[in-house]
Design an enzyme around this catalytic site. Sequence first.
Site, PDB file in Angstrom:
ATOM      1  N   ARG A  50       1.002  -1.187   0.039  1.00 46.43           N
ATOM      2  CA  ARG A  50       0.230   0.104   0.151  1.00 46.43           C
ATOM      3  C   ARG A  50       0.835   1.486   0.101  1.00 46.43           C
ATOM      4  O   ARG A  50       0.672   2.241  -0.544  1.00 46.43           O
ATOM      5  CB  ARG A  50      -1.032  -0.136   0.943  1.00 46.43           C
ATOM      6  CG  ARG A  50      -1.738   1.218   1.214  1.00 46.43           C
ATOM      7  CD  ARG A  50      -2.846   1.167   1.984  1.00 46.43           C
ATOM      8  NE  ARG A  50      -2.930   0.348   3.192  1.00 46.43           N
ATOM      9  CZ  ARG A  50      -2.190   0.669   4.421  1.00 46.43           C
ATOM     10  NH1 ARG A  50      -1.226   1.806   4.440  1.00 46.43           N
ATOM     11  NH2 ARG A  50      -2.424  -0.066   5.313  1.00 46.43           N
ATOM     12  N   TYR A 102     -16.033  16.087 -16.189  1.00 49.67           N
ATOM     13  CA  TYR A 102     -16.717  14.930 -16.188  1.00 49.67           C
ATOM     14  C   TYR A 102     -17.805  14.719 -14.973  1.00 49.67           C
ATOM     15  O   TYR A 102     -17.455  15.006 -13.692  1.00 49.67           O
ATOM     16  CB  TYR A 102     -15.578  13.962 -15.806  1.00 49.67           C
ATOM     17  CG  TYR A 102     -15.808  12.377 -15.562  1.00 49.67           C
ATOM     18  CD1 TYR A 102     -16.945  11.655 -16.401  1.00 49.67           C
ATOM     19  CD2 TYR A 102     -15.633  11.712 -14.379  1.00 49.67           C
ATOM     20  CE1 TYR A 102     -17.060  10.325 -16.206  1.00 49.67           C
ATOM     21  CE2 TYR A 102     -16.047  10.670 -14.097  1.00 49.67           C
ATOM     22  CZ  TYR A 102     -17.090   9.821 -15.167  1.00 49.67           C
ATOM     23  OH  TYR A 102     -17.364   8.459 -14.811  1.00 49.67           O
ATOM     24  N   ASP A 174      -7.107  18.657 -14.646  1.00 46.04           N
ATOM     25  CA  ASP A 174      -7.319  17.128 -15.037  1.00 46.04           C
ATOM     26  C   ASP A 174      -6.965  17.128 -16.488  1.00 46.04           C
ATOM     27  O   ASP A 174      -7.725  17.584 -17.378  1.00 46.04           O
ATOM     28  CB  ASP A 174      -8.881  17.114 -14.872  1.00 46.04           C
ATOM     29  CG  ASP A 174      -9.199  15.496 -15.419  1.00 46.04           C
ATOM     30  OD1 ASP A 174      -8.636  14.853 -16.157  1.00 46.04           O
ATOM     31  OD2 ASP A 174     -10.411  15.271 -14.863  1.00 46.04           O
ATOM     32  N   LYS A 199      -8.035   5.936 -19.333  1.00 46.45           N
ATOM     33  CA  LYS A 199      -8.219   6.608 -20.771  1.00 46.45           C
ATOM     34  C   LYS A 199      -6.962   6.355 -21.604  1.00 46.45           C
ATOM     35  O   LYS A 199      -6.550   5.118 -21.961  1.00 46.45           O
ATOM     36  CB  LYS A 199      -8.784   7.946 -20.746  1.00 46.45           C
ATOM     37  CG  LYS A 199      -9.745   8.302 -19.677  1.00 46.45           C
ATOM     38  CD  LYS A 199     -11.017   7.209 -19.700  1.00 46.45           C
ATOM     39  CE  LYS A 199     -12.053   7.658 -18.631  1.00 46.45           C
ATOM     40  NZ  LYS A 199     -12.748   6.385 -18.155  1.00 46.45           N
TER      41      LYS A 199
END
Length: 384
Positions: A50, A102, A174, A199
């Site tokens: 982690r 988005y 972004d 993406k």
Amino acid sequence: MKFMQFNTKVIHGGQENIDPGYGSVMPPIYQTTTFTQTSPGKHKGYAYSRTANPTRTALENSLASIENGRFGLTFSSGLAAIDAILKLLKTGDEVISTNNLYGGSYRLFTKIFENYGLKFKFINMEKASEIEAYITPKTKLIWVETPTNPMMNIIDIKEVSNIAKRNQIKLAVDNTFATAYLQRPLDLGADIVMHSATKYLGGHSDVVMGSIVINNQELAERLYFIQNASGAIAGPMDCFLVLRGIKTLHLRMQRHSENGKAVAHFLKTHPQVEKVYWPGFEEHPNHKVAKTQMKDFGGMVSFTTKGNSVKQALAFVEKLKIFTLAESLGGVESLAGHPVSMTHASVPKEERDKIGIEDSLIRLSIGIEDKEDLIKDLEQALRE
Ligand code: P1T
């Protein structure tokens, strides 16, 4: 290796001495949760996956390299990356965000973080100077998406960054639609660049992931702390896949842009089509900014049809044969979506109307197939 240009960076950036054990060319997939310690705290740099994992480090270094940043972080999704950025803030802080973004980002802001006392102002940023009027002493972050999803608005990153700096506010961009191939927000003055790596970075529609790149060490340390403390990390196999994707990012983005241009021009002259949203058109309101801050115009194109009905839009997407009707974007294959019923269904209708997400709006993610085939497919689906 400071001299590397972009196409070299996507392949080699941050990848020195990737496998000291055996010299593998691609990093091993360290599919392990934990690492041996010879004595408590004594290990080879990795204790628990982690906190850090070598395959993740390889990808995070690659991302930092291509964005011209110093530090990279990866998360289990784009939204997890945005979530981590918002956790830099405190109750009472204000965020100024683009009003077109988005739908999932909008949902995260309004349905989760407003409950924790953050305040969001959603505004049109096409004239960057207008942002100044919304700044208060509580404003701590400006959130920019450019090109915006799905209206393809363009925001002047450099101008927004000047405003942010003057007012000591952090600017996050972004960069999902453009990627570092087309624009590099840190070079334009942004503090944080974020991606849905799901993406174009992954590029093959087989991984969900988010990323952040920054230059400032103190900010990086706070984000690494949040990444470890909140735990929404990217897994080693997924990191391997995105690293592989990045190695062809330049080739894919070039072809996405070339095909995007062909499709945008085809749609523009089609009698059934009302409006086409693509920043490469000279009449696009911020075409000049796009031309300056982007290398090319990318593979995303949105359009509306004459008559503007949901029924028409659904009939069109159902007829497509090469384009796949699906959420998401940025893969090698062409996708079509209907924002009103898909990606932006979580944005209330009155907000959608304000920003131009009309009933017939179709969003296309143009893939890297033969452009003639894509155009033929659109032509047959537009035929009544
Ligand atoms: O899906 P995820 O990896 O969590 O990324 C969220 C996200 C963030 N920012 C932008 C600009 C995005 O487009 C997305 C995800 N978008 C879609 C799933 C979509 O179809 O638009």
